[in-house]
Design a protein around this motif. Sequence first.
Motif, mmCIF file in Angstrom:
data_model
loop_
_atom_site.group_PDB
_atom_site.id
_atom_site.type_symbol
_atom_site.label_atom_id
_atom_site.label_comp_id
_atom_site.label_asym_id
_atom_site.label_seq_id
_atom_site.Cartn_x
_atom_site.Cartn_y
_atom_site.Cartn_z
ATOM 1 N N LEU A 5 0.791 -1.067 0.160
ATOM 2 C CA LEU A 5 -0.033 0.025 -0.006
ATOM 3 C C LEU A 5 0.729 1.230 0.098
ATOM 4 O O LEU A 5 0.430 2.139 -0.795
ATOM 5 C CB LEU A 5 -0.938 -0.012 1.144
ATOM 6 C CG LEU A 5 -2.291 -0.769 1.005
ATOM 7 C CD1 LEU A 5 -2.870 -1.166 2.274
ATOM 8 C CD2 LEU A 5 -2.950 -0.492 -0.416
ATOM 9 N N PRO A 6 1.869 1.382 0.909
ATOM 10 C CA PRO A 6 2.754 2.497 0.757
ATOM 11 C C PRO A 6 3.499 2.687 -0.679
ATOM 12 O O PRO A 6 3.459 3.873 -1.284
ATOM 13 C CB PRO A 6 3.844 2.438 1.842
ATOM 14 C CG PRO A 6 3.193 1.286 2.677
ATOM 15 C CD PRO A 6 2.395 0.634 1.875
ATOM 16 N N ILE A 7 3.677 1.598 -1.144
ATOM 17 C CA ILE A 7 4.497 1.616 -2.490
ATOM 18 C C ILE A 7 3.474 2.127 -3.642
ATOM 19 O O ILE A 7 3.685 3.086 -4.457
ATOM 20 C CB ILE A 7 4.928 0.323 -2.945
ATOM 21 C CG1 ILE A 7 6.134 -0.112 -2.110
ATOM 22 C CG2 ILE A 7 5.445 0.360 -4.291
ATOM 23 C CD1 ILE A 7 6.508 -1.361 -2.010
ATOM 24 N N ILE A 8 2.130 1.490 -3.504
ATOM 25 C CA ILE A 8 1.030 2.063 -4.457
ATOM 26 C C ILE A 8 0.684 3.770 -4.137
ATOM 27 O O ILE A 8 0.572 4.166 -5.222
ATOM 28 C CB ILE A 8 -0.195 1.172 -4.212
ATOM 29 C CG1 ILE A 8 0.127 -0.373 -4.779
ATOM 30 C CG2 ILE A 8 -1.308 1.803 -4.958
ATOM 31 C CD1 ILE A 8 -0.919 -1.283 -4.280
ATOM 32 N N GLY A 9 0.744 3.938 -3.138
ATOM 33 C CA GLY A 9 0.403 5.429 -2.757
ATOM 34 C C GLY A 9 1.701 6.298 -3.249
ATOM 35 O O GLY A 9 1.496 7.259 -3.736
ATOM 36 N N ALA A 10 2.769 6.019 -3.138
ATOM 37 C CA ALA A 10 3.906 6.725 -3.683
ATOM 38 C C ALA A 10 3.942 6.718 -5.065
ATOM 39 O O ALA A 10 3.952 7.794 -5.721
ATOM 40 C CB ALA A 10 5.381 5.920 -3.200
ATOM 41 N N LEU A 11 3.413 5.464 -5.846
ATOM 42 C CA LEU A 11 3.303 5.519 -7.444
ATOM 43 C C LEU A 11 2.374 6.465 -7.773
ATOM 44 O O LEU A 11 2.494 7.464 -8.765
ATOM 45 C CB LEU A 11 3.086 4.163 -7.922
ATOM 46 C CG LEU A 11 4.111 3.183 -7.784
ATOM 47 C CD1 LEU A 11 3.616 1.914 -8.071
ATOM 48 C CD2 LEU A 11 5.388 3.724 -8.724
ATOM 49 N N MET A 12 1.143 6.521 -7.005
ATOM 50 C CA MET A 12 0.168 7.164 -7.420
ATOM 51 C C MET A 12 0.478 8.903 -7.128
ATOM 52 O O MET A 12 -0.053 9.685 -7.975
ATOM 53 C CB MET A 12 -1.180 7.215 -6.588
ATOM 54 C CG MET A 12 -1.801 5.748 -6.822
ATOM 55 S SD MET A 12 -2.641 5.637 -8.504
ATOM 56 C CE MET A 12 -1.487 4.391 -8.911
ATOM 57 N N LEU A 13 1.247 9.156 -6.248
ATOM 58 C CA LEU A 13 1.779 10.481 -6.060
ATOM 59 C C LEU A 13 2.669 10.912 -7.136
ATOM 60 O O LEU A 13 2.690 12.320 -7.560
ATOM 61 C CB LEU A 13 2.640 10.578 -4.657
ATOM 62 C CG LEU A 13 3.040 11.869 -4.399
ATOM 63 C CD1 LEU A 13 2.007 12.964 -4.172
ATOM 64 C CD2 LEU A 13 3.928 11.897 -3.006
ATOM 65 N N MET A 14 3.459 9.943 -7.611
ATOM 66 C CA MET A 14 4.399 10.348 -8.635
ATOM 67 C C MET A 14 3.677 10.427 -9.772
ATOM 68 O O MET A 14 3.981 11.422 -10.752
ATOM 69 C CB MET A 14 5.441 8.953 -8.855
ATOM 70 C CG MET A 14 6.545 9.414 -10.261
ATOM 71 S SD MET A 14 7.382 7.846 -10.418
ATOM 72 C CE MET A 14 6.286 6.625 -11.251
ATOM 73 N N PHE A 15 2.591 9.758 -10.199
ATOM 74 C CA PHE A 15 1.890 9.778 -11.440
ATOM 75 C C PHE A 15 1.150 11.247 -11.205
ATOM 76 O O PHE A 15 0.991 11.839 -12.546
ATOM 77 C CB PHE A 15 0.676 8.788 -11.634
ATOM 78 C CG PHE A 15 1.401 7.440 -11.820
ATOM 79 C CD1 PHE A 15 2.365 7.295 -12.484
ATOM 80 C CD2 PHE A 15 0.710 6.266 -11.565
ATOM 81 C CE1 PHE A 15 3.021 6.135 -12.967
ATOM 82 C CE2 PHE A 15 1.116 4.985 -11.799
ATOM 83 C CZ PHE A 15 2.270 4.894 -12.546
ATOM 84 N N SER A 16 0.794 11.731 -10.131
ATOM 85 C CA SER A 16 -0.020 12.999 -9.974
ATOM 86 C C SER A 16 1.028 14.171 -10.480
ATOM 87 O O SER A 16 0.647 15.122 -10.861
ATOM 88 C CB SER A 16 -0.390 13.231 -8.705
ATOM 89 O OG SER A 16 0.552 13.410 -7.819
#
Length: 68
Positions: A5-16
């Motif tokens: 979940l933290p990795i997915i959250g970090a990826l979503m932040l990068m995509f944003s």
Amino acid sequence: MLQMLPIIGALMLMFSVFAKGEQKTRFFLLLNSAAWLIYTAMIGSTIFYTSIASIVSTIIALWKYRKT
């Protein structure tokens, strides 16, 4: 799965950061906040409340600045 979940959250932040358009950016930030909300709820962290505030703020922004 919980550790992802933290990795997915970090990826979503990068995509944003790289998303074109404000609504796409807000959508990725919403996904980021949702991933962190689930993670912090599962581990029992007090940052849980910050995630809720972030989600509410992002939903308000998505609604307020929607294209009609």
